[in-house]
Design a protein around this motif. Structure first.
Motif, PDB file in Angstrom:
ATOM      1  N   SER A   1     -10.113  -1.185  -4.872  1.00 25.98           N
ATOM      2  CA  SER A   1     -11.446  -0.588  -4.841  1.00 25.98           C
ATOM      3  C   SER A   1     -11.943  -0.245  -6.240  1.00 25.98           C
ATOM      4  N   PHE A   2     -11.012  -0.103  -7.187  1.00 25.21           N
ATOM      5  CA  PHE A   2     -11.380   0.155  -8.572  1.00 25.21           C
ATOM      6  C   PHE A   2     -10.283  -0.307  -9.534  1.00 25.21           C
ATOM      7  N   SER A   3      -9.106   0.239  -9.416  1.00 24.02           N
ATOM      8  CA  SER A   3      -7.939   0.024 -10.267  1.00 24.02           C
ATOM      9  C   SER A   3      -8.029   0.824 -11.560  1.00 24.02           C
TER      10      SER A   3
ATOM     11  N   ILE B   1     -21.128   7.895  -2.923  1.00 22.28           N
ATOM     12  CA  ILE B   1     -20.652   7.428  -4.226  1.00 22.28           C
ATOM     13  C   ILE B   1     -19.522   6.427  -4.011  1.00 22.28           C
ATOM     14  N   ALA B   2     -19.535   5.335  -4.774  1.00 24.82           N
ATOM     15  CA  ALA B   2     -18.437   4.360  -4.773  1.00 24.82           C
ATOM     16  C   ALA B   2     -18.004   4.117  -6.213  1.00 24.82           C
ATOM     17  N   PRO B   3     -16.719   3.776  -6.435  1.00 20.31           N
ATOM     18  CA  PRO B   3     -16.247   3.573  -7.802  1.00 20.31           C
ATOM     19  C   PRO B   3     -16.557   2.191  -8.369  1.00 20.31           C
ATOM     20  N   SER B   4     -16.999   1.270  -7.510  1.00 18.98           N
ATOM     21  CA  SER B   4     -17.271  -0.097  -7.963  1.00 18.98           C
ATOM     22  C   SER B   4     -18.383  -0.695  -7.122  1.00 18.98           C
ATOM     23  N   GLN B   5     -19.004  -1.741  -7.652  1.00 18.26           N
ATOM     24  CA  GLN B   5     -20.052  -2.414  -6.894  1.00 18.26           C
ATOM     25  C   GLN B   5     -19.470  -3.089  -5.668  1.00 18.26           C
TER      26      GLN B   5
ATOM     27  N   GLY C   1      -3.495   7.849  -8.204  1.00 17.44           N
ATOM     28  CA  GLY C   1      -4.800   7.651  -8.802  1.00 17.44           C
ATOM     29  C   GLY C   1      -5.915   8.532  -8.285  1.00 17.44           C
ATOM     30  N   VAL C   2      -6.185   8.496  -6.970  1.00 11.66           N
ATOM     31  CA  VAL C   2      -7.308   9.257  -6.424  1.00 11.66           C
ATOM     32  C   VAL C   2      -7.108  10.747  -6.648  1.00 11.66           C
ATOM     33  N   GLU C   3      -5.888  11.231  -6.414  1.00 16.23           N
ATOM     34  CA  GLU C   3      -5.615  12.653  -6.573  1.00 16.23           C
ATOM     35  C   GLU C   3      -5.877  13.109  -8.009  1.00 16.23           C
ATOM     36  N   ARG C   4      -5.486  12.270  -8.972  1.00 15.93           N
ATOM     37  CA  ARG C   4      -5.734  12.625 -10.374  1.00 15.93           C
ATOM     38  C   ARG C   4      -7.232  12.661 -10.669  1.00 15.93           C
TER      39      ARG C   4
ATOM     40  N   PHE D   1     -16.408   7.125  -1.649  1.00 17.50           N
ATOM     41  CA  PHE D   1     -15.584   6.061  -1.069  1.00 17.50           C
ATOM     42  C   PHE D   1     -14.575   5.604  -2.122  1.00 17.50           C
ATOM     43  N   HIS D   2     -13.492   6.358  -2.290  1.00 18.07           N
ATOM     44  CA  HIS D   2     -12.503   5.983  -3.307  1.00 18.07           C
ATOM     45  C   HIS D   2     -11.728   4.736  -2.905  1.00 18.07           C
ATOM     46  N   ASP D   3     -11.646   4.477  -1.597  1.00 18.72           N
ATOM     47  CA  ASP D   3     -10.948   3.300  -1.097  1.00 18.72           C
ATOM     48  C   ASP D   3     -11.634   2.913   0.213  1.00 18.72           C
TER      49      ASP D   3
END
Length: 436
Positions: free
Chosen positions: A323-325, A189-193, A19-22, A127-129
Motif C-alpha cells: 500500500s506504500f512501503s 486519507i490514503a498513503p498512495s495513489q 510500519g503503521v504503528e510507527r 487507509f494504511h492498508d
C-alpha cells in the motif's frame, strides 16, 4: 483554542513496532507538538481479561487508553464489537474530541465511525492498508492466492472463511459495515495513489480521498559527502527491512538465491522474525556456495542508516500489493537503490533502471535474473545508487502538516449533524451475529 483529537489505532508502541504503528506514533507526537491535545485509543487483544476493559497510561507525553483483553479476533466478525463500541462511546463522551483520526480499525469496530457521527464529531479515516476491504489485510487468501477484493463479502465467505457458520451473512455484513464507515467519514486519507484508486472504486465515497505519503523518520543526510561504491569488496550485499513473514516474500528470496548464479552474496533480514521460520529459511540455503544470510531481529529505527551503510541495495519481494512501503522510502533516504516486486504502490516510486530494478511479483526466477544483473552488469549498481540518492522522500514534518491541515478543515466545518438515518438492517445483522 486547543484542538482535542482522538487517534484510534489497532496497536501502539511499545506493543506494536512495525510500519503503521510507527507512523501513527510519529503523527500523534507531531500533532501534539503543534499544540493539539491528543489522546490515543488502542487495543491489546489477549486471552485475559475475557471482557475488554480500559487501561490508561502515558507514552512520550501523550495520553494512551488501551482496550485490554477480549481475545485475538483476527479473521472473526463481529467478535466483541458491542462491548468495544460501548467503551469507544464512553471515551468519546469523556474526552469530547473535536475530531477523531481513525488510523487503523483492526481489532476495533467499524461502527465507531457511525457512533462519532451520531455525536456530531467529524471522523477522518486513514487507509494504511487494505483492511477496510480485506479482513486478512493483504488481499491474499489463507493459501496465499492473490485476491481482487471482497466482492461484497462473498469472496471472503467462499475463499477464506467457508468453514465458519453463517459465513455469507458474516462477511457481507462486514463489507457493508466498512462501506458505511467510509461513507460516514468527513475525510479519507490514503498513503498512495494506488490505495486511493482502489478504495474510490470499491466504496464510491462522497468525498475525495487525500493522498498523504507516509514519512521517513531517519535523517535524510545522504546527499552530503561521497556515495559508497557498491560491491567494493566483491560481495553483493542486500537487505530486507521489516517483518520476516511469508507475505513479505521471504520464501521467494530464498528460492531466488537457490536459482541465481550471483557469486559471493550476503543478505541481511532486518526486522522481527519467528525463530522457527528463520531456522527453516537458513536450512534451505545451507550448502549454497558463497551465500550468507543473517537475521537481526527488531531494531531501533534511528539505527537503520548504520545498518544499511554496508548494503548495496534493499529488496522488497512482497507477494501482496504494497500500500506504500516505508522500507522503500527509508532505503532511498539512506541512498540505497530498491529491488522491488512490480505491484502496488512500489510502481509509484521505484523507477526501473533509474533508482532500482523491478521484477514480476511471486517470480523467483525474475528476482534471480535481477541479482545476476547486479553482479555482471558493470556500473549498474553505481548508476542506481546515484539515482536513489536523488529520489525525494516525505519528511515527518511534511506529513504532519498535511494531516493537520485536513483535520483543521473538518474541525472548521463544525460538528456534523447526525446521519439522517441509520442502516437498521446492518445493525440488526451485527447484533444477531454477535450472539451465534
Amino acid at each position: 483554542m486547543t484542538v482535542r483529537l482522538l487517534v484510534v489505532t489497532h496497536l501502539f508502541p511499545p506493543y506494536g513496532i512495525t510500519g503503521v504503528e510507527r507512523v501513527v506514533e510519529w503523527t500523534a507526537e507531531g500533532l501534539a507538538c503543534r499544540g493539539a491535545e491528543v489522546t490515543v485509543l488502542t487495543r491489546r487483544a489477549s486471552a485475559a481479561p475475557e471482557v475488554p476493559r480500559l487501561e490508561a497510561s502515558r507514552h512520550r507525553g501523550i495520553d494512551v487508553l488501551t482496550l485490554v483483553g477480549g481475545g485475538i479476533e483476527f479473521g472473526v466478525y463481529p467478535g466483541r464489537t458491542a462491548r468495544l463500541e460501548a467503551l469507544f462511546e464512553r471515551v468519546l463522551i469523556e474526552r469530547n474530541p473535536d475530531a477523531v483520526l481513525f488510523s487503523h480499525l483492526m481489532h476495533h469496530s467499524p461502527s465507531y465511525v457511525g457512533i462519532a457521527a451520531r455525536w456530531g464529531v467529524p471522523a477522518v479515516i486513514e487507509f494504511h492498508d487494505f483492511f477496510f476491504a480485506c479482513p486478512l489485510t493483504h488481499l491474499e487468501t489463507p493459501n496465499r492466492d492473490p485476491c481482487a477484493g471482497p466482492d461484497g463479502g462473498e469472496a471472503c465467505a467462499s475463499k477464506c472463511f467457508a468453514a465458519q457458520s453463517h459465513a455469507s451473512m458474516r462477511w457481507t455484513t462486514r463489507a457493508r459495515a466498512f462501506a458505511a464507515a467510509a461513507r460516514d467519514a468527513s475525510a479519507l486519507i490514503a498513503p498512495s495513489q494506488q490505495v486511493a484508486s482502489y478504495f474510490t472504486a470499491l466504496f464510491r465515497p462522497p468525498t475525495l480521498i487525500h493522498v498523504v505519503s507516509n514519512p521517513v523518520s531517519i535523517p535524510v543526510a545522504r546527499r552530503a559527502g561521497p556515495i559508497r561504491i557498491p560491491r567494493a569488496d566483491g560481495v553483493l550485499r542486500l537487505a530486507s527491512v521489516g517483518s520476516v513473514v511469508p507475505h513479505k516474500g521471504s520464501d521467494l528470496i530464498v528460492d531466488s538465491l537457490q536459482i541465481a548464479r550471483a557469486g559471493p552474496l550476503a543478505w541481511d533480514f532486518l526486522g522481527p522474525v519467528d525463530p522457527a521460520y528463520a531456522s527453516q529459511l537458513r536450512e534451505r540455503v545451507q550448502g549454497l556456495d558463497c551465500v550468507d544470510i543473517r537475521f537481526y531481529g527488531p531494531f531501533a529505527n534511528r539505527t537503520l542508516p548504520a545498518l544499511l551503510a554496508p548494503v548495496d541495495a534493499v529488496a522488497i519481494a512482497s507477494t501482496v500489493p504494497e500500500s506504500f512501503s516505508i522500507a522503500a522510502h527509508e532505503a532511498f533516504a539512506c541512498g540505497k537503490p530498491v529491488i522491488a516486486a512490480a505491484a502496488g504502490a512500489l510502481l509509484e516510486v521505484v523507477r526501473d533502471g533509474e533508482n532500482g530494478l523491478l521484477f514480476e511479483p511471486r517470480d523467483p526466477y525474475g528476482l534471480a535474473r535481477v541479482l545476476e544483473r547486479l553482479v555482471f552488469d558493470d556500473g549498474l549498481l553505481e548508476r542506481l545508487t546515484h539515482g536513489a540518492a536523488r529520489t525525494p522522500v516525505t519528511t515527518l514534518d511534511r506529513r504532519v502538516d498535511e494531516v493537520s491541515a485536513i483535520l483543521a478543515d473538518v474541525v472548521a466545518r463544525g460538528r456534523r449533524a447526525a446521519p439522517p438515518h441509520e442502516d437498521a438492517h446492518l445493525r440488526a445483522a451485527q447484533r444477531w451475529l454477535a450472539l451465534i
